[in-house]
Design an enzyme around this catalytic site. Structure first.
Site, PDB file in Angstrom:
ATOM      1  N   TYR A   1       2.674   7.672   1.967  1.00 49.07           N
ATOM      2  CA  TYR A   1       1.348   7.666   1.366  1.00 49.07           C
ATOM      3  C   TYR A   1       0.365   6.722   2.056  1.00 49.07           C
ATOM      4  CZ  TYR A   1       3.699  10.040  -2.486  1.00 49.07           C
ATOM      5  OH  TYR A   1       4.423  10.922  -3.235  1.00 49.07           O
ATOM      6  N   ILE A   2       0.852   5.797   2.852  1.00 50.47           N
ATOM      7  CA  ILE A   2      -0.035   4.800   3.456  1.00 50.47           C
ATOM      8  C   ILE A   2      -0.099   4.986   4.966  1.00 50.47           C
ATOM      9  CG2 ILE A   2       0.249   3.103   1.620  1.00 50.47           C
ATOM     10  CD1 ILE A   2       2.360   1.707   3.254  1.00 50.47           C
TER      11      ILE A   2
END
Length: 873
Positions: free
Chosen positions: A123-124
């Site tokens: 997600y990052i």
């Protein structure tokens, strides 16, 4: 011990080899320990990276295209170099990203303030920061090695041109050793590097991303044995609320709040509730019950919770495949010297490349300008072509800086016809001239390498230093005695007749509230004194006459005592203090004769001296059976003093006639700017001699004035500009800018509401205090702003006493001037003779007692004696 021993048992023809445990330990364990130290836990001194960090940065560079990459992809790419799985790589990458130096992050990377973890790697996203690109990479001067499986090449060390290890800090636990290098300030590291290059001394101290306050007195340059004390920044939000805005390094808001709640549950502190409003910045509100001192609670938070932590640095790095313990100053010097060498290598490579470009540009011009390309038209072999070009060049290459090689000639044959046809001699010469200028510049840099390195560091500071100023305030801490700030969490009882004290005697007489770390002082009717630690039940001796919490080093609590010296002996009177004792040791305050007992006893927290009436028994021809005795006439001495004779005859009784007033001199109080605390030990600036009713005047930069009773536990705000003994008759003079009227105003006022906090400037957001003075007759110099095209108006000197009379604190005051003011300076005040007040003669404590406290290694605390005068027949 032998590692391998071969045995040939008689009953078995087969040979057996036995490996002893010692041999296994030496071979396997030491290999493992060396691997952990060198390849996992401890950073290298050359670039400041652990292997996993170095491999992450190398992977980021390989994947770099200017856009963000998913961290999951970066972790997967790094696994080609790091043989320890994705979890260790992901955690290491999050730690680098949270330091906000080498990696630009996108998404939820966690929060060092709250302790929240980062989102999953899928997600990052991340990419190399501009700073990282500039200082970490230089492939042409990087040494390479094969990766663990031999498929890839990875850097042995990255050519980091910055003290990165000190900027980021490092922590690791290896086998048999560990490392803990604290982070330092970005700008201060650059300044220190520049000072080192200039041959100047420098000192560097840690700087933490969580800010807070730090005492570096024992930092010891980051070496083993050093210590740094770090505190949260706590201030008073209102009279019943404290606010924590900065936290110590190594903690987060969750762990900090947990420690406060635990201290509250144990009774060390007393709070009502806690609110955590932390988002981008820390804000923890600690609500206090009414009647609880905010100043004492601040000290208690430092003493009993994680609001104060102690960090022990241990600077260990890897150099030449061996652990090296080294101070941070030496680490910075080595890093700076290494940066100079890296810059030198880059300049040498750049010079070589420029000279090669100049060489070929010159050859190209000779080749085209002299039409040597025509000499190869009739050549039929490659060797003939090469030879023809070589022959054509020879008359024109005397000015070249190196011989012409066959490789140079081959490059000439690769020039396209189109380029030859459009060749411009002037442009070619301009290019050569430009290259010569660049070569001269690089040679100048090499000849002045230190100046070049200083310019490089200056460039880093200018480009990347904005917003990286010091966050952690450096200050010397005062030592907080836990016993003085602990909340009284239990009750003390006494059975006077049987001689017991303790916290479990709930059916007996209540004495006072106390804490479980307090010491208790007890006196008996036979003149015996003892100091003992609080416990559930302790036997002291029958007929207890006084019990109180003991205050160590207290010379202001004075004990007044009249005792009979043995059977048939005379009666004596004495005044004494008790500043130190040995715990659980009995002290006889009489002369030790059998049959001695106490006629009268009182404990006076401020040296009060009462008047008593002495009644004698009617024996024989005694004429005077009654008279008054004033304790004020008795000199204060140590507890071992015998005292003065009251009477040689038998005393019937002693009655209190008149309560006394303090006979001690006013207490002198100093303010120590270094630790920002009051003290009575002579440290800092003397504020004055204070009696019980005297107050301190405090004025802050935001226009707040208040008077407070001086207490040694007080905390002071950083914006305090006036701190002095308050004289109620002395006016305060102020000049402030009125934001609403956009003009300067002058006012004089008296502080009339004791203990109340009042603002004396307008509440407009643009209003601000310019000048404040507590002189009797202050004078200021007003400098006006020079208007364009006009002469500057001469300065105006203002005697504030004549300018405005004393008014109320809420008055707006008088307008200073309508002209625009550049600045206002306060001048020396006009002379004024303050009327002297006649002070009553006070008694000095005669410090003749100097009894060593053998067992006073535990904390003692203060509590006013609660027993009044005690009468005995």
């Amino acid at each position: 011990m032998e590692e391998n021993t071969e045995l040939n048992p008689e009953e078995n023809n087969n040979q057996e080899t036995i490996t002893r445990v010692g041999g296994m330990y030496q071979d396997w364990f030491l290999d493992y320990a060396s691997y952990v130290i060198l390849e996992r836990a401890v950073p290298a001194i050359e670039d400041g990276f652990k292997p996993v960090q170095r491999r992450i940065m190398h992977s980021l560079k390989e994947l770099d295209d200017g856009r963000y990459n998913k961290v999951a992809n970066i972790v997967g790419h790094t696994m080609q170099y790091h043989p320890h799985g994705d979890a260790s790589i992901g955690d290491a990458m999050v730690q680098i990203g949270q330091k906000d130096l080498l990696i630009d992050t996108q998404g939820n990377w966690g929060n060092i303030l709250t302790g929240d973890s980062a989102a999953a790697p899928r997600y990052i996203e991340a990419r190399i920061s501009k700073f990282g690109l500039e200082v970490v990479y230089s492939p042409k001067i990087t040494e390479w090695q094969l990766s663990y499986d031999g498929r890839k090449k990875e850097p042995i060390n990255l050519p980091v041109k910055f003290p990165l290890l000190l900027a980021q800090g490092a922590e690791g636990i290896a086998v048999g050793l560990s490392t803990k290098i604290l982070p330092h300030n970005f700008v201060e590291l650059i300044d220190a590097s520049i000072k080192h290059l200039k041959g100047k001394r420098f000192t560097i101290y840690p700087d933490f991303p969580t800010a807070g306050i730090m005492d570096v007195t024992n930092y010891n340059d980051g070496n083993r044995g050093g210590k740094v004390r770090v505190r949260a920044k706590i201030s008073q939000y209102d009279k019943n609320t404290l606010v924590i805005n900065e936290i110590p390094f190594g903690t987060n808001t969750s762990s900090l709040i947990d420690s406060i709640l635990k201290a509250n549950d144990k009774g060390k502190i007393k709070i009502k509730k806690i609110e955590d409003n932390t988002a981008a910045e820390v804000e923890i509100l600690v609500h206090l019950p009414s009647g609880i001192s905010p100043d004492k609670t601040i000290d208690a938070l430092y003493a009993f919770t994680a609001c104060e932590t102690s960090i022990s640095p241990l600077a260990c790095v890897i150099e030449d495949n061996k652990p090296l313990f080294i101070g941070v100053s030496e680490m910075l010097r080595r890093s700076t010297d290494n940066t100079v060498q890296l810059l030198k290598q880059e300049l040498e490579i750049q010079l070589n490349e420029l000279e090669e470009q100049w060489h070929f540009a010159s050859l190209e011009r000779i080749f085209i300008e002299n039409r040597i390309y025509r000499d190869i038209e009739e050549e039929e072999t490659w060797e003939g072509v090469i030879s023809a070009i070589d022959k054509g060049l020879k008359p024109h290459i005397k000015h070249l800086k190196r011989p012409v090689t066959e490789e140079d000639i081959v490059r000439l044959t690769e020039i396209r016809i189109k380029r030859i046809s459009k060749f411009d001699i002037d442009k070619a010469q301009q290019k050569i001239d430009a290259l010569e200028e660049d070569i001269a510049k690089v040679k100048h840099h090499l000849g002045h390498l230190i100046d070049f390195a200083i310019d490089y560091f200056t460039h880093l500071k200018k480009t990347y230093g904005e917003g990286r100023e010091r966050k952690t305030e450096i200050r010397i801490f005062d030592d907080i005695e836990a016993s003085k700030v602990v909340i009284r969490n239990t009750k003390l009882y006494v059975n006077r007749k049987e001689g017991f004290i303790g916290t479990s005697l709930k059916r007996d007489e209540y004495v006072c509230d106390c804490s479980d770390i307090d010491d208790i002082i007890v006196f008996t009717a036979t003149g015996v004194m003892m100091v003992t630690k609080v416990d559930t039940k302790t036997f002291i001796g029958k007929d207890i006459i006084h019990v109180a919490v003991f205050k160590k080093k207290d010379k202001r609590t004075i004990y007044n005592m009249i005792y009979k010296d043995g059977k048939g002996g005379a009666t004596y009177i004495k005044r004494f203090y008790v500043s130190s004792t040995t715990r659980d040791k009995e002290y006889d305050l009489t002369n030790g004769k059998s049959g001695s007992y106490v006629h009268y006893f009182s404990a006076n927290p401020n040296g009060e001296a009462e008047v008593v009436t002495v009644f004698l028994r009617q024996v024989g021809s005694i004429k005077k059976l009654k008279w008054d005795v004033d304790f004020a006439d008795i000199m204060i001495k140590g507890r071992n003093s015998k005292g003065n004779i009251v009477s040689k005859y038998a005393i019937k009784r002693i009655e209190l006639k008149e309560k006394g007033v303090s006979t001690l001199k006013p207490r002198k109080i100093w303010y120590d700017e270094t630790v920002q605390r009051l003290n009575v030990d002579g440290r800092g600036d003397l504020l004055g001699a204070f009696k019980g009713e005297d107050k301190l005047l405090i004025i802050t930069q935001n226009g707040i004035a208040k008077t407070v009773t001086p207490e040694l536990t007080m905390h002071f705000e950083s914006n305090m500009i006036v701190l002095e003994k308050w004289n109620p008759k002395k006016p305060v003079s102020a000049i402030y800018y009125n934001g609403e009227k956009e003009l300067f105003y002058v006012k004089r006022f008296l502080i009339e509401n004791e203990g109340r906090e009042e603002s004396f400037i307008s509440e407009h957001p643009d209003s601000q205090l310019e000048i404040v003075s507590t002189d009797w007759r202050p004078v200021v110099d007003v400098e006006f702003t020079k208007e364009r095209g006009k002469e500057r108006k001469p300065n105006m000197e203002v005697n504030i006493e004549e300018f405005i009379s004393i008014k109320g604190i809420n008055a707006i005051g008088n307008q200073l001037t309508k002209e625009k003011i550049n600045q206002i300076n306060i001048l020396d005040p006009l002379p004024f003779e303050e009327p002297e007040e006649v002070e009553p003669k006070d008694m000095e404590v005669n410090d003749e007692e100097n009894v060593s406290a053998e067992n006073d290694n535990e904390n003692n605390t203060s509590k006013k004696g609660d027993d009044g005068p005690t009468l005995f027949d």
